[in-house]
Every structure is written in structure tokens, then in C-alpha cells.
Design a protein around this motif. Structure first.
Motif, short mmCIF file in Angstrom:
data_model
loop_
_atom_site.label_atom_id
_atom_site.label_comp_id
_atom_site.label_asym_id
_atom_site.label_seq_id
_atom_site.Cartn_x
_atom_site.Cartn_y
_atom_site.Cartn_z
N VAL A 115 0.82 -1.20 0.00
CA VAL A 115 0.00 0.00 0.00
C VAL A 115 0.86 1.26 0.00
O VAL A 115 0.57 2.22 -0.71
CB VAL A 115 -0.96 0.00 1.21
CG1 VAL A 115 -1.66 1.33 1.34
CG2 VAL A 115 -1.98 -1.13 1.07
N GLU A 128 -1.15 11.51 1.76
CA GLU A 128 -1.43 11.14 3.16
C GLU A 128 -1.43 9.62 3.34
O GLU A 128 -0.85 9.10 4.29
CB GLU A 128 -2.80 11.71 3.59
CG GLU A 128 -3.16 11.46 5.05
CD GLU A 128 -2.34 12.31 6.03
OE1 GLU A 128 -1.53 13.14 5.57
OE2 GLU A 128 -2.51 12.14 7.25
N LEU A 129 -2.06 8.91 2.41
CA LEU A 129 -2.09 7.45 2.50
C LEU A 129 -0.67 6.90 2.51
O LEU A 129 -0.32 6.04 3.34
CB LEU A 129 -2.89 6.86 1.33
CG LEU A 129 -2.94 5.34 1.23
CD1 LEU A 129 -3.67 4.73 2.42
CD2 LEU A 129 -3.66 4.90 -0.06
N GLN A 132 1.23 7.88 5.87
CA GLN A 132 0.78 7.20 7.07
C GLN A 132 1.05 5.70 7.04
O GLN A 132 1.42 5.11 8.05
CB GLN A 132 -0.72 7.46 7.30
CG GLN A 132 -1.05 8.91 7.67
CD GLN A 132 -0.43 9.36 8.97
OE1 GLN A 132 0.78 9.59 9.04
NE2 GLN A 132 -1.23 9.48 10.01
N THR A 133 0.86 5.08 5.89
CA THR A 133 1.14 3.65 5.84
C THR A 133 2.64 3.38 5.89
O THR A 133 3.07 2.36 6.42
CB THR A 133 0.52 2.97 4.59
OG1 THR A 133 0.90 3.68 3.43
CG2 THR A 133 -1.00 2.96 4.70
N ALA A 135 4.73 5.17 7.71
CA ALA A 135 5.05 5.30 9.14
C ALA A 135 4.66 4.02 9.89
O ALA A 135 5.40 3.51 10.73
CB ALA A 135 4.33 6.50 9.73
N LEU A 136 3.49 3.51 9.55
CA LEU A 136 2.99 2.29 10.19
C LEU A 136 3.87 1.11 9.82
O LEU A 136 4.15 0.23 10.63
CB LEU A 136 1.56 2.05 9.71
CG LEU A 136 0.50 1.64 10.71
CD1 LEU A 136 0.64 2.35 12.04
CD2 LEU A 136 -0.88 1.92 10.12
N GLU A 138 7.02 1.18 9.03
CA GLU A 138 8.29 1.31 9.74
C GLU A 138 8.15 0.85 11.19
O GLU A 138 8.96 0.06 11.71
CB GLU A 138 8.71 2.78 9.70
CG GLU A 138 10.18 3.01 9.82
CD GLU A 138 10.50 4.47 9.51
OE1 GLU A 138 10.89 5.18 10.45
OE2 GLU A 138 10.32 4.88 8.34
N LEU A 139 7.11 1.31 11.84
CA LEU A 139 6.87 0.95 13.24
C LEU A 139 6.68 -0.56 13.39
O LEU A 139 7.30 -1.21 14.24
CB LEU A 139 5.63 1.66 13.77
CG LEU A 139 5.22 1.30 15.20
CD1 LEU A 139 6.08 2.05 16.20
CD2 LEU A 139 3.75 1.58 15.45
N THR A 140 5.83 -1.11 12.55
CA THR A 140 5.51 -2.52 12.65
C THR A 140 6.75 -3.38 12.42
O THR A 140 7.01 -4.34 13.15
CB THR A 140 4.43 -2.91 11.61
OG1 THR A 140 3.37 -1.96 11.68
CG2 THR A 140 3.88 -4.29 11.88
N THR A 142 9.86 -2.51 12.81
CA THR A 142 10.81 -2.34 13.91
C THR A 142 10.39 -3.19 15.11
O THR A 142 11.22 -3.85 15.74
CB THR A 142 10.88 -0.86 14.34
OG1 THR A 142 11.12 -0.07 13.19
CG2 THR A 142 12.00 -0.66 15.33
#
Lengths: 167, 167
Positions: A115, A128-129, A132-133, A135-136, A138-140, A142
Motif C-alpha cells: 500500500v 497522506e495514504l 501514514q502507511t 510510518a505504520l 516502519e513501526l511494525t 521495527t
DNA sequence: TTAAATTTTCAGTAATTATTGAAAGTTTAA
DNA sequence: TTAAACTTTCAATAATTACTGAAAATTTAA
């Protein structure tokens, strides 16, 4: 609190917790029962103790074996099968963490990757999509790396190396 | 993959993941929708976008607000209410971790404490129950402490201080 | 082999959880 | 005030998930 009450409390609490970390009640209760048992249990034992059907017991034992948490053991002179669970909590935690990573986190990471790498057509909403995805993603990722590294540290990983970090 | 497809994929994946980390599908999908939206959305917007009823939308928005993930926002000149979600993934992770600790882990720790401190009558099975629930108690508490400490590190906690530990 | 012991499978059913939709409640503009 | 706009509540229902029990399959002892 006497033994019986304590045991029942443990099994039912562990059972309802189970449904929260993604396995069903019966599965969690069987694991709990084996976890505090002093000897391997047969299907009969489990059925009787937890008051669940043969079919239910069989299916959930199978799932526990798929997870690698429960193993069949042979008992000398007995024809039927007996079951035991991993007794070391840290090893248990490692197995659960690995499995959850494989079953749940990895597939989500894959979707987030897809996505977040769609073509940027310049519109606000597409930007924006993607943002935000990403960022998500990267977090997930990590967190997933963390979990897997953590559980690879065999010896006293938690109590020794991690806790002191956040003193 | 075009915007619409990517968006739908993200929302449905996030929705089904939601059920795994303890919130229901609609709740997770509403959060996902707000997360990639460029502006606050009204209840009508959400209902239409996700094809869910007014009641469902209202109840799940309320839950998201209880979690502290979604907030009402006023839009100038509009009578109805609009909603936004926390846009920073790390802040989001902190909120979720704190809430899960409070709602799920803490109560289990309490039970494990109780069970592991029953009177030791010297029998095999009592000893095993105490030993195993103590081990579980220790593990659960340590993980809970870890989670809470982790999420208290506001700035770049993951990428900066933790990852390098497990290089 | 065979038949008794044991386990697995799975269609049917039960239990649980999520969703709807409309009535009741609340807020706001005039 | 009041009535239109909007939100919440909740009983009824739908959808999902778990469980049972008995038939089928498998294993083992003799």
C-alpha cells in the motif's frame, strides 16, 4: 485458598486471557492444565478435568502441537497418547512470540509495503495514504525485529539485559 | 495499484488485524479510515465510507474515544460532530500499549500473584502449581514493566535506544 | 490378519459477539 | 420555547466462532 480453588482460578484466568492473545479458550486452558501438571496427561484426563468433549480436546491439542507448545509423549506400558507442554516460561514466550510474528505481523507488513508504495499522483489524499502507511510500516517492522531479536537471546534475556536499560 | 484499491486494502487489513489485538473489526476500520484521512470526518462520512449503520458507528467511535485514540473536533460552521485520530504512530503505539497493560496484563498479574502465594502443603502438585505460576508471574510482570518503560520514552524510543542493543 | 482401543473428522448445534434500525434522548438555532 | 438536526441506546437479529458427539479412520496387540 486451597489447591483446587487456586488451580481452577489459574486455568480459567489463563483461558480467558488466551482469547485476547489470539487463541481460543479451550486451547489456552489445555495448555494451562498441562503447564501445572506434574505428569503427562491423556486425552481422557484433559476431557474430564476441563469438562470438554473429545472432539474439542483433539482439535485443540492439534493446534497446540502446530504452535509447537505441546508435544506427544510416550508413557511406558500405555497404549494411548499422553501430552506435555513446554515447562520453561521463557522458552514458551519465545515460541509464542515467533509464531505470532510469523502468523500475524509478517502478513500485515507485506500489505503495508504494498500500500505504501503505490504511485504518488500528487493528490493530497494519496500523499497522506503513503505517508501514514509508511510510518505504520516502519513501526511494525521495527517492533517485529525487536520481538525476534529479543526472543533469540536465549539466556535470561529479559531479566538481565533488557530491564537494566530502562532502570 | 490505484488510490481507491490501496485504501480499501489498508482499511480491511487493519480491520482484520484489529480483531487479533483485541478490538473489533469496525473499531479498527474506523480508526484506519481516520488515520489516512486528510480532514476530520463526520459520522455520516464514516457510515457511508465503511457501509456500516449509524448505531454501530456511534458505539465504536465511543470506544475509540474511551481508548483515547480518537477525539471529537469542531469544524467551523458545522453543527454535527467531526472526528480525528491520533496521527503520530509512536504516540498511537504508546496509547495502545498503556491501555492493553491496564486492561489485560494487570488483572492477570493480580491473579497470578494470588495463585502463586497459596499455602504450600508440601504435595507435589501444590509445589508445581506454585513454581509454575510464580515463573509466569515474574515473566508477565517483567514484560509489563518493559512495555510501560518503553512507551514512556517519548523521543524515538524504538529506533534510537532499543534497536542498537540487539544489533 | 482382525478386532479392540484410540484418535480424528465434521455436520449439526450452541454460544458468543457484532450489527442494525428505529425510538428515545440531546443539542442548537431561531 | 420549540422543532429540526443530530447522537445515543438497545432489543431484535445476523454473523461468527466454538463445541459436541457419533461415525470414520487409524493404530496396536495378539
Amino acid at each position: 485458598m486451597e489447591y483446587k480453588e487456586a488451580k481452577d482460578k489459574f486455568i480459567s484466568t489463563w483461558g480467558s486471557l488466551g482469547s485476547l492473545w489470539g487463541i481460543n479458550k479451550a486451547m489456552a486452558q489445555i495448555q494451562a492444565l498441562l503447564f501445572i501438571s506434574t505428569k503427562p496427561l491423556s486425552m481422557e484426563d484433559i476431557m474430564e478435568e476441563l469438562k470438554i468433549s473429545r472432539g474439542n480436546t483433539s482439535m485443540n491439542l492439534r493446534q497446540l502441537m502446530d504452535w509447537g507448545i505441546v508435544t506427544k509423549t510416550l508413557v511406558a506400558g500405555e497404549r494411548k497418547e499422553f501430552f506435555t507442554t513446554e515447562k520453561d516460561v521463557q522458552e514458551l514466550a519465545r515460541i509464542v512470540a515467533k509464531e505470532r510474528s510469523r502468523r500475524e505481523i509478517k502478513p500485515v507488513i507485506k500489505v503495508l509495503e504494498e500500500v505504501s508504495s503505490i504511485k504518488n499522483d500528487g493528490s493530497e489524499k494519496t500523499k497522506e495514504l503513503i505517508k501514514q502507511t509508511k510510518a505504520l510500516h516502519e513501526l511494525t517492522e521495527t517492533m517485529d525485529v525487536m520481538i525476534n531479536k529479543l526472543v533469540d537471546q536465549k539466556q535470561n534475556w529479559i531479566t538481565k539485559s533488557v530491564l537494566k536499560l530502562f532502570k
